[in-house]
Every structure is written in C-alpha cells, then in structure tokens.
Design a protein around this motif. Sequence first.
Motif, mmCIF file in Angstrom:
data_model
loop_
_atom_site.group_PDB
_atom_site.id
_atom_site.type_symbol
_atom_site.label_atom_id
_atom_site.label_comp_id
_atom_site.label_asym_id
_atom_site.label_seq_id
_atom_site.Cartn_x
_atom_site.Cartn_y
_atom_site.Cartn_z
ATOM 1 N N THR A 68 0.465 -1.658 0.185
ATOM 2 C CA THR A 68 -0.264 -0.025 -0.193
ATOM 3 C C THR A 68 0.976 1.562 -0.239
ATOM 4 O O THR A 68 2.224 1.372 0.745
ATOM 5 C CB THR A 68 -0.564 -0.382 1.270
ATOM 6 O OG1 THR A 68 -1.856 -1.720 1.608
ATOM 7 C CG2 THR A 68 -1.349 1.225 1.062
ATOM 8 N N TRP A 70 1.075 5.422 0.848
ATOM 9 C CA TRP A 70 0.711 6.666 1.594
ATOM 10 C C TRP A 70 1.535 7.609 1.310
ATOM 11 O O TRP A 70 2.647 7.593 1.323
ATOM 12 C CB TRP A 70 0.663 6.077 3.078
ATOM 13 C CG TRP A 70 0.438 4.885 3.212
ATOM 14 C CD1 TRP A 70 0.339 3.639 3.475
ATOM 15 C CD2 TRP A 70 -0.912 4.614 3.912
ATOM 16 N NE1 TRP A 70 -0.076 2.525 4.094
ATOM 17 C CE2 TRP A 70 -1.194 3.343 4.092
ATOM 18 C CE3 TRP A 70 -1.738 5.792 4.729
ATOM 19 C CZ2 TRP A 70 -2.430 2.751 4.583
ATOM 20 C CZ3 TRP A 70 -3.043 4.989 5.474
ATOM 21 C CH2 TRP A 70 -3.679 3.575 5.460
ATOM 22 N N ARG A 80 -3.484 7.370 2.757
ATOM 23 C CA ARG A 80 -3.584 6.270 1.205
ATOM 24 C C ARG A 80 -4.335 6.927 -0.472
ATOM 25 O O ARG A 80 -4.936 7.169 -0.387
ATOM 26 C CB ARG A 80 -4.430 4.403 1.559
ATOM 27 C CG ARG A 80 -4.259 3.339 0.490
ATOM 28 C CD ARG A 80 -4.826 2.580 1.090
ATOM 29 N NE ARG A 80 -6.259 2.946 -0.394
ATOM 30 C CZ ARG A 80 -6.572 2.324 -0.460
ATOM 31 N NH1 ARG A 80 -7.233 1.345 0.507
ATOM 32 N NH2 ARG A 80 -7.768 2.063 -0.587
ATOM 33 N N GLU A 83 -4.690 2.479 -5.284
ATOM 34 C CA GLU A 83 -4.728 0.696 -4.921
ATOM 35 C C GLU A 83 -3.951 -0.254 -4.348
ATOM 36 O O GLU A 83 -2.719 -0.740 -4.931
ATOM 37 C CB GLU A 83 -6.535 0.418 -5.918
ATOM 38 C CG GLU A 83 -7.088 1.391 -6.587
ATOM 39 C CD GLU A 83 -8.299 1.578 -4.665
ATOM 40 O OE1 GLU A 83 -8.365 0.738 -4.016
ATOM 41 O OE2 GLU A 83 -8.545 2.133 -5.141
ATOM 42 N N PRO A 84 -4.535 -0.840 -3.318
ATOM 43 C CA PRO A 84 -3.100 -2.078 -2.667
ATOM 44 C C PRO A 84 -2.553 -2.736 -3.780
ATOM 45 O O PRO A 84 -3.816 -2.867 -4.717
ATOM 46 C CB PRO A 84 -3.618 -1.978 -1.422
ATOM 47 C CG PRO A 84 -4.566 -1.613 -0.906
ATOM 48 C CD PRO A 84 -4.881 -0.868 -2.057
ATOM 49 N N VAL A 97 0.618 4.980 -8.662
ATOM 50 C CA VAL A 97 -0.486 5.764 -7.259
ATOM 51 C C VAL A 97 -0.175 7.080 -8.517
ATOM 52 O O VAL A 97 0.665 7.335 -9.297
ATOM 53 C CB VAL A 97 0.770 6.536 -6.823
ATOM 54 C CG1 VAL A 97 1.072 4.502 -5.379
ATOM 55 C CG2 VAL A 97 2.614 6.251 -6.748
ATOM 56 N N GLU A 107 4.506 0.188 2.010
ATOM 57 C CA GLU A 107 4.078 -0.357 3.573
ATOM 58 C C GLU A 107 3.217 -1.820 3.059
ATOM 59 O O GLU A 107 2.291 -1.812 2.261
ATOM 60 C CB GLU A 107 2.560 -0.626 4.348
ATOM 61 C CG GLU A 107 2.714 -0.954 5.912
ATOM 62 C CD GLU A 107 1.339 -0.526 6.468
ATOM 63 O OE1 GLU A 107 2.005 0.170 7.487
ATOM 64 O OE2 GLU A 107 0.491 0.039 6.307
ATOM 65 N N GLU A 148 8.629 -1.422 5.727
ATOM 66 C CA GLU A 148 8.186 -0.548 4.725
ATOM 67 C C GLU A 148 9.617 0.559 4.223
ATOM 68 O O GLU A 148 10.552 0.135 4.259
ATOM 69 C CB GLU A 148 8.136 0.608 6.194
ATOM 70 C CG GLU A 148 7.093 0.802 6.635
ATOM 71 C CD GLU A 148 6.659 1.178 7.775
ATOM 72 O OE1 GLU A 148 5.016 1.372 8.790
ATOM 73 O OE2 GLU A 148 7.442 1.817 8.903
#
Length: 452
Positions: A68, A70, A80, A83-84, A97, A107, A148
Amino acid sequence: MVVARLTAALLIATLSLLLGACGGGGSGAGSSSSGTSASSNTPEPEEDRSVTISGYAVKGVISEGIVTAWVLDSEGAFVRVGEPVRSDERGYYDLAVPAGQDLIKLELTSDGNTRMRCDAVDGCQGYGGSGAAAFGEDFWPGPNLQLETIVAIDDSEGPTSGHLTPLTTLSTTLFEVTGAGNGWQGVEQAQRRVEAWFGLQAGAVAVTPVDITRELPADLAVTDLEAALVNSAFLGLAEEFPVEGVQGVIDAFRHQLMSTGEIAPDDADGQPGSDRIRARAAIHAYTLADGETNTDTLLSAAERLVGTMDDPVNAGTQPDDHPASGDEDATTEGEPETAPESEQDLVQQPAPEPTPEPAPETAVARLSWQAPLTRENGNALSMGEIDRYIVRYGTQPDVDQMTNEVIVEDGQAMEYEVTDLQQGTWYFAMRTVDQNGLESAWSEVASKTVVR
C-alpha cells in the motif's frame, strides 16, 4: 538493463537512452527556464496521470504480501493513495499512484494468504507454533508482518524502484523519528546510519534484494551479498520471539530507534543489539559457503561483517566502548575452516587480524548509449540535430546529488569512458542537448560497483 561486471581495471556500464528527447524545433528561447524541453501535446491533467512504483519484498521472498502507498497530507497525517496490490511468487509488485507526489511511503502487510520463504539456514518456526519450514521452503509469517520503505517520485524518470526489507523498514523508522523534515536527503541520511550500525557498505539498504535461498550469481556484488545476509539474519533470531515471529525481531530494533534514535551494538533490556544480527549473518555466510561456487566471496563477507563489530567507522554514531569479551592475549591465526557453532561464538572471539591488502585500483566505466530518434512531441530527431551529451556521475543515485559532470562535445558519439573511479558503487545518468540548446530529461540511472 543488464550490465556486465568486471573486477579488474575495466568496468562497462550501458545507459539506456530511450529519452523523450529535446523539445520541438525552434530557437533556444523556446525552452523552459529549467532547461528541460517542452512538448507540443496538451498536458494530461495532473489528477488523471499516474506513476509506477515497482520493486521486491524479500525477507526471504514474500509472496501475496499486500503493498500500500501512503502520503502525508497538509495536517501531517498519512493518507492512502492508489489501490493496494499483492506481491507475486518472486516478491515482485507493481503499483500505480497518482502523479504529483514527492515522497511516497510504501507499506507491506500480511494476511492469511501471505507466504514467506525461509532464509534462515537452520530453518524457521511457523507463526504461533505452526509447523517448521526448512531453508528454502515457504511458511506463513503470521498476520502482523509489516515492512516499510520510502521512495522519491520523479515523473520524468519513468518507473520508480522501492524495495521492502527489514533494513528499509529500520531506515524508514529512523527517517520518521529524526529526519522527516529533510525530504529525500533525510531518507538517505537515515539509510547511511542504518548501514553503519550493521557494518554494511554505503548504498546497501537500497539495493535490489537477493534471494539467498536460490543459487547465488557468480558475479554477485559484495554490497548486495552482505545486505542479503543481514536481511536474512532477522529471521534467524525469530525463535526468540515465539509469539510475534520475525516481526518481533524487527520491532525490537524499531523500538530502539523510536526510543533513542539509535541502535545499540550489544543486547540491552532484553532486546538484541546489532552485533547479534551481524554474527547471525556471518553464520549464514559460513553455512552457505559449503557447496556454493562463490565460497571466497561468502567467507570474505562473513569475516568483514564480524571484523567491523568494534570498528567505530562502521558503528554509526555508537562510541567504541564495547570491546569484545574474552582473553585479551588470545590470538587467531589463519581463516576459519568451518562455521562457528553460534553467533555468541562470533561475538566473543577476537576478530582475525586482516591480511594487508594492496592499495585499491582505480577503474574505468565505459558508458554506451543509443541516440534518441524522436522528440517528446513525436517528431523525428536526426543525429545531425544533436549537439552534445551531458554525463553526470557520483556515489549517490539521485541525479541532483551526483557531484561530477562532463560534456561529451561530439553529438555523434555513442560512448564515453569515465576514469579514475575508486572502490564503491557509482551511479551514472546523461541527457541529450540539440543544436538549439534544448535539453532532454535525464536518462535512467545506471550503476556500477568497483571492487578490488
């Protein structure tokens, strides 16, 4: 981009110059103040564009991990974006993104479908006491896995790489604790400190992770190998955290960073120190050396990781006030022939005296490229319209932080040699300049590791 790697005085780096190229014709007065070219096409609205981030999650290889993205909003809260996505069986992911971002925090989390490949040489205990997995087998890491990393987005440079490992997780935590106001410079400073605490060479945190459960490439760079060994060592200590598993090990180090801003070399308050990770990494190297084709490289990595435990240069900001225990008069002769029985043996035994090495040789990086054939607006660009190339290089992967720049005056040239490179990892980028002085965007960054 596949680049040949030599360990002698000559290194070859190939730069792929699939550039958007210089802006449409006309005089130099038509270029933007930044020197980059302008396209005649109507720009796509910022909110409709996206950029791609891709990379690998390796602790060992993590498949079906949830990745995901952020960003920080104006109030300092993480929001966020996009979409993951899930990592595949190689640990690889590809995430889109929205454009217009600066720093992105990635993450990786786990669920019931997530699997981790066991890269602890003595096996791995499944989460919550479930069945054990042998080296190279997949197992469930539990529902609490969290890795992360932070990446810098540059819309003009194409896809961005962002790998997820225990080392990137610790450098991200340190960045958030101490350097979040310094942008990408703060990220790199955090990475350098984490590398120093674990005895790694500069740039090791950000390298593409290597899966040590598979046959290692014969030309594997020492920096990449040592980073892989240290990342694997976190799983080797998971048995000490029977409830949390490997995440318990990572969180123990994160707790130190959040509490003190540092990682101690020795165990303290029931938490492992960085020397435990180095020692475990060395055990992995010694064990893997039995049957691997690159035995010498593995043994060299093991000895360097252990030998720098009390070296203040390689201990981050930690003072050198933790001498190795044991008899001060004891001496160690020759190289170990077998792996030590435990990391405690490595911590307590004096490091062997290093064999004097010759002065490092300088190396040459030969850059080669293909001239762009079109401009950003799609118009053809002939070789005769190219005036020169600008080459930048340095020890930082960010083009803006590369400290050396040369001009290749011949617009018909397709290669250039950079000389007198010292040991370490070097990064290269270049751009095209046409007869009107219009410049293309920078090429993708190529890298080359100089070894003795």
